[in-house]
Design an enzyme around this catalytic site. Sequence first.
Site, PDB file in Angstrom:
ATOM      1  N   VAL A   1       0.873  -1.179   0.000  1.00 35.00           N
ATOM      2  CA  VAL A   1       0.000   0.000   0.000  1.00 35.00           C
ATOM      3  C   VAL A   1       0.908   1.227   0.000  1.00 35.00           C
ATOM      4  O   VAL A   1       2.063   1.156   0.402  1.00 35.00           O
ATOM      5  CB  VAL A   1      -0.961   0.028   1.218  1.00 35.00           C
ATOM      6  CG1 VAL A   1      -2.040  -1.020   1.074  1.00 35.00           C
ATOM      7  CG2 VAL A   1      -0.215  -0.150   2.529  1.00 35.00           C
ATOM      8  N   SER A   2       0.369   2.357  -0.441  1.00 33.63           N
ATOM      9  CA  SER A   2       1.201   3.539  -0.638  1.00 33.63           C
ATOM     10  C   SER A   2       1.267   4.476   0.559  1.00 33.63           C
ATOM     11  O   SER A   2       1.915   5.504   0.506  1.00 33.63           O
ATOM     12  CB  SER A   2       0.734   4.311  -1.882  1.00 33.63           C
ATOM     13  OG  SER A   2      -0.629   4.607  -1.774  1.00 33.63           O
ATOM     14  N   SER A   3       0.587   4.135   1.643  1.00 34.50           N
ATOM     15  CA  SER A   3       0.717   4.949   2.858  1.00 34.50           C
ATOM     16  C   SER A   3       0.525   4.065   4.086  1.00 34.50           C
ATOM     17  O   SER A   3      -0.100   3.006   4.011  1.00 34.50           O
ATOM     18  CB  SER A   3      -0.301   6.093   2.875  1.00 34.50           C
ATOM     19  OG  SER A   3      -1.589   5.602   3.138  1.00 34.50           O
TER      20      SER A   3
ATOM     21  N   SER B   1       5.488   5.263   1.076  1.00 40.03           N
ATOM     22  CA  SER B   1       5.010   6.410   0.315  1.00 40.03           C
ATOM     23  C   SER B   1       6.170   7.371   0.133  1.00 40.03           C
ATOM     24  O   SER B   1       7.257   7.147   0.633  1.00 40.03           O
ATOM     25  CB  SER B   1       3.858   7.097   1.055  1.00 40.03           C
ATOM     26  OG  SER B   1       4.306   7.553   2.299  1.00 40.03           O
TER      27      SER B   1
END
Length: 202
Positions: free
Chosen positions: A10-12, A40
Site C-alpha cells: 500500500v502507498s501509505s 510512500s
Amino acid sequence: MKKNYGYARVSSKEQNLDRQIEALTNYGINERDIITDKQSGKDFNRTGYVTLKNQLLRSGDTLVIKELDRLGRNMDMIKKEWQELQENRINIIVLDTPLLNTEGKSDLEKKLISNIVFELLSYMAEKERIKIKERQAEGIKKAKEKGKHLGRPKAKYPKLWEMYYFQWKSGQITAKECMEQLDLKRTTFYKLAKDYESKLIK
C-alpha cells in the site's frame, strides 16, 4: 525446490494490507512467505520488495500479486520490474488478471504475455493522460464560468497611482522617483504603466 512468494503493498502507512493478504492466502501462499511494504513518498523505498527480489526469489520461483500495479507506482516502473522478473526467470501470477499469469507457460507464451502487459500499460498510461487533460479542461471551463482569472494574478494599482503616473509622464518626476513613491519594483512599474496606457487608448 521452487517456492511461491506473495507480495502486497500500500502507498501509505494508514492504508490496510488485509485485502491483499487475504487474496494471497486464499490462493495458497503461506503468510510467512508474503512480503509487504507500506511505503510512500517520492523516493519509493520498498525495502520488502527489494529484499524479496534480491535475496529470496530464485530462478523458477513464482511471485504472486493481487494487482499488476503492486509492482510499481507508475507504468514505466511496472514495465521495468516485469522485464527484470522475466529475465531472472521468475514466474508471475496476477490474481486480478489471470490472462497475465506466466507460470507453466512456454518461453513463446511468456513473450506473448509480456507484449500484452506492455500494450496494457501503454493503454492505461494513455487513458490516464486523457483523463488528466479532461480534468484540466473541465477545471478551466468551470473557472471561466465563475469568472475567475486564470494564470498569474493581475497586478493591482497602488494608491495615488494616477497622480504619480501623470507627474512622471509630464516630466515633473523621474521614473525612479515614481517607483520609489509608489513602492514598486521596476518590472512591476513598467508592467502597470503599459497596462494602464492600453486602457487609456481604448
